[in-house]
Scaffold this motif. Structure first.
Motif, mmCIF file in Angstrom:
data_model
loop_
_atom_site.group_PDB
_atom_site.id
_atom_site.type_symbol
_atom_site.label_atom_id
_atom_site.label_comp_id
_atom_site.label_asym_id
_atom_site.label_seq_id
_atom_site.Cartn_x
_atom_site.Cartn_y
_atom_site.Cartn_z
ATOM 1 N N LYS A 116 1.522 -22.458 -4.622
ATOM 2 C CA LYS A 116 0.124 -22.686 -4.263
ATOM 3 C C LYS A 116 -0.490 -21.374 -3.806
ATOM 4 O O LYS A 116 0.205 -20.518 -3.253
ATOM 5 N N TYR A 117 -1.780 -21.190 -4.048
ATOM 6 C CA TYR A 117 -2.455 -20.009 -3.530
ATOM 7 C C TYR A 117 -3.944 -20.305 -3.354
ATOM 8 O O TYR A 117 -4.502 -21.190 -3.998
ATOM 9 N N SER A 118 -4.543 -19.554 -2.434
ATOM 10 C CA SER A 118 -5.985 -19.658 -2.206
ATOM 11 C C SER A 118 -6.634 -18.366 -2.674
ATOM 12 O O SER A 118 -5.996 -17.315 -2.715
ATOM 13 N N GLN A 119 -7.935 -18.462 -3.023
ATOM 14 C CA GLN A 119 -8.608 -17.276 -3.532
ATOM 15 C C GLN A 119 -10.091 -17.236 -3.182
ATOM 16 O O GLN A 119 -10.812 -16.361 -3.664
ATOM 17 N N ASN A 124 -6.827 -15.006 2.313
ATOM 18 C CA ASN A 124 -6.153 -15.791 1.285
ATOM 19 C C ASN A 124 -4.634 -15.713 1.430
ATOM 20 O O ASN A 124 -4.095 -14.773 2.023
ATOM 21 N N TYR A 125 -3.945 -16.688 0.867
ATOM 22 C CA TYR A 125 -2.491 -16.792 1.042
ATOM 23 C C TYR A 125 -1.842 -17.346 -0.224
ATOM 24 O O TYR A 125 -2.521 -17.838 -1.140
ATOM 25 N N MET A 192 -12.254 -10.500 -7.876
ATOM 26 C CA MET A 192 -10.838 -10.849 -8.026
ATOM 27 C C MET A 192 -10.000 -9.642 -8.461
ATOM 28 O O MET A 192 -8.779 -9.718 -8.465
ATOM 29 N N ASN A 193 -10.635 -8.563 -8.829
ATOM 30 C CA ASN A 193 -9.875 -7.387 -9.279
ATOM 31 C C ASN A 193 -10.467 -6.083 -8.748
ATOM 32 O O ASN A 193 -10.373 -5.038 -9.382
ATOM 33 N N GLY A 194 -11.057 -6.149 -7.554
ATOM 34 C CA GLY A 194 -11.670 -4.961 -6.989
ATOM 35 C C GLY A 194 -11.079 -4.579 -5.647
ATOM 36 O O GLY A 194 -10.722 -5.425 -4.831
ATOM 37 N N ALA A 195 -10.941 -3.287 -5.398
ATOM 38 C CA ALA A 195 -10.435 -2.774 -4.128
ATOM 39 C C ALA A 195 -11.148 -1.477 -3.798
ATOM 40 O O ALA A 195 -11.830 -0.883 -4.652
ATOM 41 N N ILE A 196 -11.014 -1.026 -2.555
ATOM 42 C CA ILE A 196 -11.637 0.213 -2.112
ATOM 43 C C ILE A 196 -10.572 1.106 -1.478
ATOM 44 O O ILE A 196 -9.840 0.684 -0.580
ATOM 45 N N LEU A 197 -10.489 2.343 -1.959
ATOM 46 C CA LEU A 197 -9.577 3.352 -1.427
ATOM 47 C C LEU A 197 -10.372 4.271 -0.512
ATOM 48 O O LEU A 197 -11.386 4.842 -0.920
ATOM 49 N N VAL A 245 -11.675 0.943 -6.860
ATOM 50 C CA VAL A 245 -10.474 0.841 -7.681
ATOM 51 C C VAL A 245 -10.510 -0.477 -8.456
ATOM 52 O O VAL A 245 -10.747 -1.541 -7.871
ATOM 53 N N HIS A 246 -10.322 -0.381 -9.760
ATOM 54 C CA HIS A 246 -10.239 -1.571 -10.611
ATOM 55 C C HIS A 246 -8.761 -1.962 -10.728
ATOM 56 O O HIS A 246 -7.960 -1.234 -11.327
ATOM 57 N N LEU A 247 -8.401 -3.082 -10.135
ATOM 58 C CA LEU A 247 -6.997 -3.501 -10.056
ATOM 59 C C LEU A 247 -6.484 -3.998 -11.400
ATOM 60 O O LEU A 247 -7.222 -4.623 -12.180
ATOM 61 N N PHE A 248 -5.206 -3.756 -11.661
ATOM 62 C CA PHE A 248 -4.571 -4.292 -12.866
ATOM 63 C C PHE A 248 -4.307 -5.786 -12.729
ATOM 64 O O PHE A 248 -4.367 -6.522 -13.709
ATOM 65 N N GLN A 249 -3.986 -6.222 -11.530
ATOM 66 C CA GLN A 249 -3.601 -7.606 -11.306
ATOM 67 C C GLN A 249 -4.819 -8.530 -11.289
ATOM 68 O O GLN A 249 -5.813 -8.264 -10.613
ATOM 69 N N ASP A 250 -4.715 -9.616 -12.042
ATOM 70 C CA ASP A 250 -5.723 -10.675 -12.011
ATOM 71 C C ASP A 250 -5.252 -11.723 -11.001
ATOM 72 O O ASP A 250 -4.321 -12.482 -11.274
ATOM 73 N N TYR A 251 -5.874 -11.754 -9.828
ATOM 74 C CA TYR A 251 -5.400 -12.637 -8.757
ATOM 75 C C TYR A 251 -5.789 -14.097 -8.971
ATOM 76 O O TYR A 251 -5.419 -14.962 -8.175
#
Length: 278
Positions: A116-119, A124-125, A192-197, A245-251
């Protein structure tokens, strides 16, 4: 030619001298019993010395053969020990493989499914389908082939609760390229695929499209896990860069994950605590 004739002449003279000496000794031996006894003693003593000398010479030259034998025996012994160690490693690796566990360096990897996961929250977990009975513990990292998924916080008998990277309180130590600048990266809180460095010094060079990896400056995650690519950047307070940063992982599509455990983590944490107390 004159030199050769001198050598031949010297050899003939020596041979004649030895012949005459032997003949003289023979005459003395036959002349009286006392002289015969004395000569016999001399010959026996000389023969014994010659035999002893030849035996010592033989033993000396035999040492090479003995040393070779010892070296061969030592090599065979070392080879046998190495083979035993290799067999033991193979047995451990085979047993680990049966349990779905792989050891690489100081890290232990195992596969697991996501129950199970939340988004759609700020915190989120994920619920992982392995727990304490499978050897899972808190502070185990959760990763995939495309990035970092989260960190396990709580474990029950059969399941584990993991805090997702898509949480506002999750910071990950990252590096631009394999040898570039290091800084904390966090979820951007929106996509769902964004981050900040953040906190990248202005002296460091980078360009859009550069890959961001885990830095290894963590007691949980190993280095060089690819996370995403650099997008737009901006200068904050005139001193550091903030980078999208454009993440590779699709959460939004996580089904299976890899659990990674740093077997030296407790030692590292204990050392850090001792350093903070000083």
């Amino acid at each position: 030619m004159a030199g050769k004739r001198n050598i031949y002449r010297t050899g003939i003279n020596v041979a004649i001298f030895i012949f005459l000496e032997v003949a003289a000794l023979g005459l003395l031996r036959r002349s009286s019993e006392g002289q015969s006894f004395f000569i016999n003693q001399m010959s026996h003593s000389f023969a014994a010395k010659v035999w002893g000398w030849s035996q010592n010479v033989g033993d000396y030259f035999a040492l090479k053969g003995i040393n070779n034998d010892l070296a061969t025996d030592n090599f065979l012994l070392q080879t046998a020990i190495a083979k035993m160690d290799a067999d033991a490693d193979s047995i451990r690796a085979a047993n680990a493989a049966k349990d779905g566990i792989v050891v690489a360096g100081r890290y232990l990897f195992s596969h697991a499914s996501v129950i199970k996961y939340s988004q759609n929250k700020h915190h989120n977990y994920l619920i992982i389908g392995k727990g304490a009975k499978d050897g899972v513990t808190a502070h185990t990292g959760v990763i995939s082939s495309k990035g970092v998924i989260g960190i396990i916080d709580t474990v029950s008998t059969n399941y584990a609760y993991a805090r997702s990277f898509m949480s506002s309180n999750f910071n990950l130590s990252t590096r631009i390229g394999h040898e570039g600048a290091v800084g904390p990266m966090a979820w951007d809180g929106k996509s769902m695929n964004g981050a900040i460095l953040r906190e990248i010094s202005l002296q460091h060079k980078f360009k859009q499209g550069d890959t961001v990896y885990t830095s290894g400056h963590s007691s949980i995650f190993p280095p060089d896990i690819p996370l995403g690519t650099i997008g737009e950047s901006r200068i904050i307070n005139g001193s550091t860069y903030e980078i999208d940063v454009h993440l590779f992982q699709d959460y939004s599509a996580i089904r299976y994950v890899t659990l990674v455990s740093n077997m030296d983590r407790q030692e590292i944490v204990s050392l850090e605590k001792k350093g903070d107390e000083q």
